[in-house]
Design a protein around this motif. Structure first.
Motif, PDB file in Angstrom:
ATOM      1  N   LEU A 157       0.706  -1.287   0.063  1.00  0.00           N
ATOM      2  CA  LEU A 157       0.044   0.184  -0.053  1.00  0.00           C
ATOM      3  C   LEU A 157       0.933   1.263   0.056  1.00  0.00           C
ATOM      4  N   ALA A 158       1.945   1.136   0.663  1.00  0.00           N
ATOM      5  CA  ALA A 158       2.755   2.579   0.794  1.00  0.00           C
ATOM      6  C   ALA A 158       3.868   2.507  -0.041  1.00  0.00           C
ATOM      7  N   THR A 159       3.849   1.502  -1.027  1.00  0.00           N
ATOM      8  CA  THR A 159       4.903   1.491  -2.312  1.00  0.00           C
ATOM      9  C   THR A 159       4.604   2.394  -3.291  1.00  0.00           C
ATOM     10  N   PRO A 160       5.532   2.878  -4.262  1.00  0.00           N
ATOM     11  CA  PRO A 160       4.940   3.755  -5.516  1.00  0.00           C
ATOM     12  C   PRO A 160       4.041   3.119  -6.130  1.00  0.00           C
ATOM     13  N   MET A 161       4.081   1.915  -6.519  1.00  0.00           N
ATOM     14  CA  MET A 161       2.943   1.147  -7.386  1.00  0.00           C
ATOM     15  C   MET A 161       1.405   1.175  -6.395  1.00  0.00           C
ATOM     16  N   GLY A 162       1.656   1.283  -5.080  1.00  0.00           N
ATOM     17  CA  GLY A 162       0.019   1.432  -4.384  1.00  0.00           C
ATOM     18  C   GLY A 162      -0.306   2.657  -4.711  1.00  0.00           C
ATOM     19  N   ALA A 163       0.642   3.728  -4.418  1.00  0.00           N
ATOM     20  CA  ALA A 163       0.227   5.022  -4.559  1.00  0.00           C
ATOM     21  C   ALA A 163      -0.473   5.344  -5.932  1.00  0.00           C
ATOM     22  N   ILE A 164       0.395   4.949  -7.032  1.00  0.00           N
ATOM     23  CA  ILE A 164      -0.134   5.064  -8.217  1.00  0.00           C
ATOM     24  C   ILE A 164      -1.582   4.460  -8.580  1.00  0.00           C
ATOM     25  N   ILE A 165      -1.684   3.144  -8.098  1.00  0.00           N
ATOM     26  CA  ILE A 165      -3.048   2.560  -8.407  1.00  0.00           C
ATOM     27  C   ILE A 165      -4.062   3.395  -7.463  1.00  0.00           C
ATOM     28  N   LEU A 166      -3.780   3.788  -6.347  1.00  0.00           N
ATOM     29  CA  LEU A 166      -4.640   4.365  -5.456  1.00  0.00           C
ATOM     30  C   LEU A 166      -5.113   5.691  -6.063  1.00  0.00           C
TER      31      LEU A 166
END
Length: 321
Positions: free
Chosen positions: A137-146
């Motif tokens: 959730l706190a990863t760059p991927m998580g931030a982008i998806i969110l």
């Protein structure tokens, strides 16, 4: 009696979620399947009620509130270009593909265009559940998806508002905005001193009470035995739901400069329609944009995409560092 039924739904959903995890699937998959098995499709023990609906809404609210508290807005801002391109492409591809497919199958123009709106949405909560489960959730991927998912839903809500007002003659209620309102509140609560303790308490309460009701209730209202003559359109819609969002979001990710591994993971993360598509479908019913027969086809396709999405997410997410 209703409380016993709800307790049964919670217990069975939690058990199915744990079994799914042991089998290598996402916990969400087991929870969704439990509703189908307990509902009229198989055992016919648990049926949708106003109380279950209310508790499900609370579950959505807590899940989104907690997700907002766990999300780093500064991190999201770093990837605004990527999330915007992903959101736009993730909306355009299904918004164009679904009306074409519906019209070729003989549906009216109004229903066909509305299908494009329904399937342009992304389920934030289900994707976040898998991201949190894999600690992404706190990863760059998580931030982008969110970020992309939030933008997707804003676009979809604007579109359904226009449909409802100008075609259906209805209005958009506050309940339809509940997931985004809760998420925004969570972001604000993140700044308070006791946010970490509050998030832990909400997550515990949600995991053992409200989340199982929410995920389990999705399949309760579907009678699979009544959809035999609709298998072909449902199959087409389900496949379209998966590939249009996956490839649309993947194209957006690639255009933003992300590598293939991350782009594929993001594509999978945007597939699930879940609660937001169901909310938009309900708006369509109440605004007389679609009838019960068509809405059942929508809902099954939404459920299938919601079940398939975590299955695809888990291996693709694990490849991203």
């Amino acid at each position: 009696m209703s409380y016993i039924i709800i307790a049964l739904l919670i217990v069975v959903t939690i058990i199915f979620g744990k079994i799914a995890t042991k089998l290598g699937f996402s916990e969400v998959v087991g929870q969704l399947l439990s509703g189908i098995i307990l509902g009229s499709s198989v055992l016919n023990i648990v049926h949708p009620t106003s109380l279950i609906h209310l508790l499900s809404e609370i579950g959505i609210f807590i899940l989104m509130l907690n997700s907002g508290m766990e999300s780093d807005i500064k991190e999201m801002r770093k990837y605004i270009k990527a999330s915007t391109l992903i959101a736009i492409m993730g909306v355009i591809v299904p918004a164009v593909s679904f009306p074409i497919a519906f019209m070729l199958l003989g549906y009216t123009l109004k229903v066909s265009l509305f299908a494009g709106v329904v399937f342009s949405a992304t389920s934030i909560s289900i994707t976040l559940a898998v991201l949190a489960e894999q600690k992404k959730l706190a990863t760059p991927m998580g931030a982008i998806i969110l970020s992309a998912a939030v933008l997707d839903d804003i676009i979809a809500l604007i579109a359904v508002t226009l449909f409802s007002v100008f075609i259906g003659g209805g209005t958009l209620g506050v309940g339809s905005l509940l997931p985004l309102i809760a998420f925004a509140m969570g972001i604000l609560l993140r700044k308070v001193s006791f946010s970490e303790q509050l998030a832990q308490g909400l997550n515990w309460m949600g995991s053992w009470l409200f989340y199982p009701i929410f995920f389990g209730s999705i399949g309760l209202g579907i009678a699979l035995q009544d959809l035999n003559n609709k298998l072909l359109p449902i199959m087409i819609f389900s496949i379209l739901a998966i590939i249009t969002k996956f490839f649309g979001s993947l194209i957006g990710a690639k255009l933003s400069g992300l590598n293939k591994t991350v782009a594929q993971a993001i594509g999978a993360g945007m597939i699930s329609r879940g609660e937001m598509a169901l909310v938009i479908t309900q708006i369509g019913i109440s605004s007389h944009l679609i009838g019960d027969a068509v809405s059942a086809e929508f809902i099954v396709a939404i459920i299938i995409s919601t079940i398939v999405a975590p299955i695809l997410m888990k291996p693709l997410f694990s490849k991203v560092n």
